[in-house]
Design a protein around this motif. Structure first.
Motif, PDB file in Angstrom:
ATOM      1  N   LEU A 152     -10.680 -10.640 -24.215  1.00 44.63           N
ATOM      2  CA  LEU A 152      -9.909 -10.086 -24.936  1.00 44.63           C
ATOM      3  C   LEU A 152     -10.315  -9.721 -26.247  1.00 44.63           C
ATOM      4  O   LEU A 152     -11.514 -10.360 -26.691  1.00 44.63           O
ATOM      5  N   ASP A 153      -9.775  -9.132 -26.878  1.00 48.33           N
ATOM      6  CA  ASP A 153     -10.237  -8.546 -28.277  1.00 48.33           C
ATOM      7  C   ASP A 153     -10.559  -9.482 -29.234  1.00 48.33           C
ATOM      8  O   ASP A 153      -9.487 -10.624 -29.140  1.00 48.33           O
ATOM      9  N   PHE A 154     -11.303  -9.620 -29.953  1.00 49.56           N
ATOM     10  CA  PHE A 154     -11.680 -10.951 -30.734  1.00 49.56           C
ATOM     11  C   PHE A 154     -10.405 -11.174 -31.741  1.00 49.56           C
ATOM     12  O   PHE A 154     -10.100 -12.291 -31.806  1.00 49.56           O
ATOM     13  N   ASN A 155      -9.827 -10.147 -32.307  1.00 42.29           N
ATOM     14  CA  ASN A 155      -8.863 -10.215 -33.214  1.00 42.29           C
ATOM     15  C   ASN A 155      -7.480 -10.656 -32.333  1.00 42.29           C
ATOM     16  O   ASN A 155      -6.794 -11.575 -33.019  1.00 42.29           O
ATOM     17  N   VAL A 156      -7.331 -10.536 -31.098  1.00 37.55           N
ATOM     18  CA  VAL A 156      -6.451 -11.150 -30.123  1.00 37.55           C
ATOM     19  C   VAL A 156      -6.558 -12.499 -30.300  1.00 37.55           C
ATOM     20  O   VAL A 156      -5.599 -13.379 -30.326  1.00 37.55           O
ATOM     21  N   LEU A 157      -7.661 -13.023 -29.795  1.00 40.14           N
ATOM     22  CA  LEU A 157      -8.152 -14.220 -29.708  1.00 40.14           C
ATOM     23  C   LEU A 157      -7.837 -15.255 -31.130  1.00 40.14           C
ATOM     24  O   LEU A 157      -7.288 -16.271 -31.107  1.00 40.14           O
ATOM     25  N   HIS A 158      -8.660 -14.551 -32.290  1.00 40.87           N
ATOM     26  CA  HIS A 158      -8.292 -15.467 -33.169  1.00 40.87           C
ATOM     27  C   HIS A 158      -7.010 -15.376 -33.975  1.00 40.87           C
ATOM     28  O   HIS A 158      -6.812 -16.202 -34.688  1.00 40.87           O
ATOM     29  N   GLN A 194     -20.551 -11.092 -28.223  1.00 40.64           N
ATOM     30  CA  GLN A 194     -20.742 -11.888 -26.976  1.00 40.64           C
ATOM     31  C   GLN A 194     -19.444 -12.172 -25.979  1.00 40.64           C
ATOM     32  O   GLN A 194     -19.452 -12.143 -24.655  1.00 40.64           O
ATOM     33  N   ILE A 195     -18.347 -12.205 -26.913  1.00 40.39           N
ATOM     34  CA  ILE A 195     -17.179 -12.205 -26.155  1.00 40.39           C
ATOM     35  C   ILE A 195     -16.872 -11.020 -25.053  1.00 40.39           C
ATOM     36  O   ILE A 195     -16.362 -11.292 -24.061  1.00 40.39           O
ATOM     37  N   SER A 196     -17.344  -9.814 -25.344  1.00 41.52           N
ATOM     38  CA  SER A 196     -17.078  -8.601 -24.862  1.00 41.52           C
ATOM     39  C   SER A 196     -17.564  -8.595 -23.537  1.00 41.52           C
ATOM     40  O   SER A 196     -17.356  -8.061 -22.571  1.00 41.52           O
ATOM     41  N   TYR A 197     -18.509  -9.492 -23.194  1.00 42.17           N
ATOM     42  CA  TYR A 197     -19.254  -9.494 -21.882  1.00 42.17           C
ATOM     43  C   TYR A 197     -18.574 -10.177 -21.016  1.00 42.17           C
ATOM     44  O   TYR A 197     -18.894 -10.267 -19.431  1.00 42.17           O
ATOM     45  N   ASP A 256     -16.839 -17.315 -15.385  1.00 42.40           N
ATOM     46  CA  ASP A 256     -16.570 -15.943 -16.228  1.00 42.40           C
ATOM     47  C   ASP A 256     -15.090 -15.609 -16.005  1.00 42.40           C
ATOM     48  O   ASP A 256     -14.463 -16.357 -15.172  1.00 42.40           O
ATOM     49  N   GLY A 257     -14.359 -15.109 -16.822  1.00 43.49           N
ATOM     50  CA  GLY A 257     -12.918 -14.625 -16.966  1.00 43.49           C
ATOM     51  C   GLY A 257     -11.989 -15.880 -17.391  1.00 43.49           C
ATOM     52  O   GLY A 257     -10.922 -15.567 -17.000  1.00 43.49           O
ATOM     53  N   MET A 258     -12.389 -16.767 -17.984  1.00 43.96           N
ATOM     54  CA  MET A 258     -11.370 -17.781 -18.456  1.00 43.96           C
ATOM     55  C   MET A 258     -10.975 -17.506 -19.794  1.00 43.96           C
ATOM     56  O   MET A 258     -10.140 -18.513 -20.474  1.00 43.96           O
ATOM     57  N   THR A 259     -11.199 -16.464 -20.504  1.00 43.91           N
ATOM     58  CA  THR A 259     -10.649 -16.182 -21.828  1.00 43.91           C
ATOM     59  C   THR A 259      -9.296 -16.446 -21.913  1.00 43.91           C
ATOM     60  O   THR A 259      -8.715 -16.860 -22.822  1.00 43.91           O
ATOM     61  N   PRO A 260      -8.537 -15.600 -21.168  1.00 41.31           N
ATOM     62  CA  PRO A 260      -6.983 -15.619 -21.208  1.00 41.31           C
ATOM     63  C   PRO A 260      -6.639 -16.981 -21.112  1.00 41.31           C
ATOM     64  O   PRO A 260      -5.441 -17.342 -21.860  1.00 41.31           O
ATOM     65  N   MET A 261      -7.107 -17.727 -20.154  1.00 42.21           N
ATOM     66  CA  MET A 261      -6.631 -19.356 -20.110  1.00 42.21           C
ATOM     67  C   MET A 261      -6.713 -20.082 -21.422  1.00 42.21           C
ATOM     68  O   MET A 261      -5.807 -20.700 -21.873  1.00 42.21           O
ATOM     69  N   LEU A 262      -8.171 -19.989 -22.064  1.00 43.43           N
ATOM     70  CA  LEU A 262      -8.112 -20.552 -23.140  1.00 43.43           C
ATOM     71  C   LEU A 262      -7.230 -20.058 -24.387  1.00 43.43           C
ATOM     72  O   LEU A 262      -6.886 -20.827 -24.988  1.00 43.43           O
ATOM     73  N   ASN A 263      -7.044 -18.621 -24.441  1.00 44.25           N
ATOM     74  CA  ASN A 263      -6.117 -18.132 -25.330  1.00 44.25           C
ATOM     75  C   ASN A 263      -4.771 -18.725 -25.266  1.00 44.25           C
ATOM     76  O   ASN A 263      -3.991 -19.014 -26.210  1.00 44.25           O
ATOM     77  N   SER A 305     -17.603 -16.907 -22.099  1.00 48.65           N
ATOM     78  CA  SER A 305     -16.640 -18.018 -22.117  1.00 48.65           C
ATOM     79  C   SER A 305     -16.644 -18.915 -23.332  1.00 48.65           C
ATOM     80  O   SER A 305     -15.714 -19.046 -23.880  1.00 48.65           O
ATOM     81  N   ALA A 306     -17.868 -19.456 -23.450  1.00 50.36           N
ATOM     82  CA  ALA A 306     -18.029 -20.493 -24.343  1.00 50.36           C
ATOM     83  C   ALA A 306     -17.793 -19.667 -25.955  1.00 50.36           C
ATOM     84  O   ALA A 306     -17.391 -20.410 -26.803  1.00 50.36           O
ATOM     85  N   ALA A 307     -18.257 -18.540 -25.891  1.00 51.08           N
ATOM     86  CA  ALA A 307     -18.036 -17.775 -27.192  1.00 51.08           C
ATOM     87  C   ALA A 307     -16.596 -17.656 -27.482  1.00 51.08           C
ATOM     88  O   ALA A 307     -16.093 -17.785 -28.720  1.00 51.08           O
ATOM     89  N   ALA A 308     -15.673 -17.161 -26.285  1.00 44.51           N
ATOM     90  CA  ALA A 308     -14.233 -17.280 -26.682  1.00 44.51           C
ATOM     91  C   ALA A 308     -13.798 -18.420 -27.230  1.00 44.51           C
ATOM     92  O   ALA A 308     -12.826 -18.451 -27.926  1.00 44.51           O
ATOM     93  N   LEU A 309     -14.171 -19.535 -26.400  1.00 45.59           N
ATOM     94  CA  LEU A 309     -13.574 -20.785 -27.055  1.00 45.59           C
ATOM     95  C   LEU A 309     -13.925 -21.063 -28.695  1.00 45.59           C
ATOM     96  O   LEU A 309     -13.025 -21.514 -29.279  1.00 45.59           O
TER      97      LEU A 309
END
Length: 445
Positions: free
Chosen positions: A295-301, A287-290, A215-222, A250-254
């Motif tokens: 991060l917001d999808f558009n920020v990631l994308h 899924q990312i929002s959980y 959990d919580g790895m989205t910023p690192m992936l970004n 986290s997988a969805a964020a990737l």
């Protein structure tokens, strides 16, 4: 250890599990008794368990909790388990989560059997003891390792808090520079992401090794993908060979950071449960929002590489959320899978526990609750996801460090990137006899 033990479990809904048995046909036992605990376990499983309709109608409530739980499981279930949060001995144990390394017993073309350290976690007991990927283990607690005794030795190591190894290096087709190493049971820190950029003839290929999906790895992936994008990366090799899974969010964020042509509303995953759970569909954005640090999808994308092809390295230890990455990106780009067949955990769930305050039951149930499918409805890979190019990473010894362009699987992927071919016949040059982590990943033990 928490990060390693938590294979897959995702927060899909907020819920509270009652300790009151709602099945009027079930017997009533005194509060606090083993039997009353087992009734709670049965009631919870009836609600959430994917195979609830296969559970025995009249189980033996007098069994110890772990034995009772096992008596409820479907023969198809390799993954559900139960733990007592007040008793550490009830938690799943493995060489990886106790000591921080894993090994494989292989047979060379010469017929010689050797035991190779394939993974050493950063800042783990094994790492601090000096173990490295590629070392050869010749003895464990004074016993030579063979294909016949490897599983027994591995099992015995789980009941100890210190192990003595004799290890050496592989040089010129033989073991050299042997030394004794003692590894103590201990905690392994969260594993860092490992990234590299390979450049040949002006074409840049990114490499990203991901050990798990906490959990919580989205910023690192970004951040990693922002670096890739700024460097002009045109191809990507994603190394999931030892990834047991973790958070689906986290997988969805990737996944949101890789292909072009997707939006927050693009379908990402379908969860299919029992008659109570029904079917749950999630878009990328949902899924990312959980993720706790979503991060917001558009920020990631905005940092997406916009690829139409992805190279993924897999093994028998690639499981759960890692398999979801492989399967759920297929509707959106070409996935070129290199390595070995994945474990086959096409399932997900959440932790079922007593949420009352004060808590009266200290046990947690980790059941299979959903089967998972991609946007096209494709799933059912309980036998694993097969690669297009089956390549054995033990073909050449010594094993090179992860991230080294000469390492077998990475080299095969780079050959495909630059020369459009892979030498898949290399799989049969050595034979895998035993892997210390695969029983743990498959059985939750």
């Amino acid at each position: 250890m928490k990060k390693i033990l938590k294979f897959q479990f995702i927060a899909i809904i907020a819920f509270f599990v009652s300790c009151t048995n709602n099945d009027e046909s079930a017997p009533v036992f005194p509060d606090g008794s083993t039997e009353s605990l087992n009734v709670w376990v049965q009631d919870s499983m009836k609600r959430y368990y994917y195979w609830a309709d296969q559970m025995p109608a009249k189980p033996d409530y007098h069994l110890p909790a772990k034995d009772f739980f096992k008596s409820l499981l479907s023969p198809q279930d390799r993954f559900s388990f139960i733990v007592n949060t007040q008793d550490s001995s009830t938690y799943p144990r493995s060489i990886r989560n106790m000591y921080g390394f894993d090994y494989t017993v292989i047979q060379l073309t010469s017929g010689e059997v050797v035991t190779v350290i394939k993974l050493v976690l950063t800042n783990s007991p094994a790492f601090n003891a000096g173990l490295e990927r590629g070392m050869i283990i010749t003895k464990i607690n004074g016993k030579a390792v063979t294909a016949a005794n490897a599983e027994t030795i591995t099992s015995s190591m789980k009941d100890q808090t210190v192990i003595d190894l004799k290890v050496g290096s592989w040089k010129n087709g033989a073991v050299a520079d042997e030394k004794d190493v003692t590894v103590y049971y201990g905690y392994s820190l969260e594993q860092p992401l490992l990234s590299k950029i390979f450049n040949e003839n002006g074409k840049k290929t990114g490499y990203l090794y991901i050990y798990d999906f906490p959990d919580g790895m989205t910023p690192m992936l970004n951040q990693k993908f922002a670096e890739f994008k700024a460097a002009g990366v045109q191809e990507l090799i994603l190394d999931l060979r030892y990834n047991y899974g973790g958070s689906v969010s986290s997988a969805a964020a990737l996944c949101a950071l890789i292909p072009s042509g997707i939006s927050a509303s693009s379908p990402f995953i379908i969860f299919k449960g029992n008659k109570n759970g029904g079917e749950v569909k999630r878009t990328f954005g949902q899924q990312i929002s959980y993720d706790p640090k979503a991060l917001d999808f558009n920020v990631l994308h905005a940092n997406s590489l916009g690829l139409n092809k992805l190279y993924v390295l897999t093994s028998n230890s690639t499981a759960s959320a890692a398999e979801i990455v492989v399967n759920n990106l297929k509707p959106y780009l070409q996935v070129v899978q290199i390595g070995d067949v994945t474990l086959g955990k096409d399932m997900a769930g959440f932790v079922v526990e007593d949420k009352r305050k004060p808590k009266k039951i200290s046990w947690q149930i980790h059941p299979v609750i959903y089967k998972v499918f991609n946007a096209n409805g494709t799933g059912e890979y309980s036998n694993g996801i097969s690669p297009q190019f089956k390549v054995n990473e033990y073909t050449q010894l010594p094993l090179l460090p992860l991230g080294d362009p000469g390492e077998t699987l990475i080299s095969e992927a780079l050959t495909n990137v630059y020369l459009k071919q892979v030498h898949s016949e290399s799989y049969h040059k050595t034979k895998i006899l035993y892997q210390s982590d695969v029983p743990f990943a498959a059985k939750g033990k």
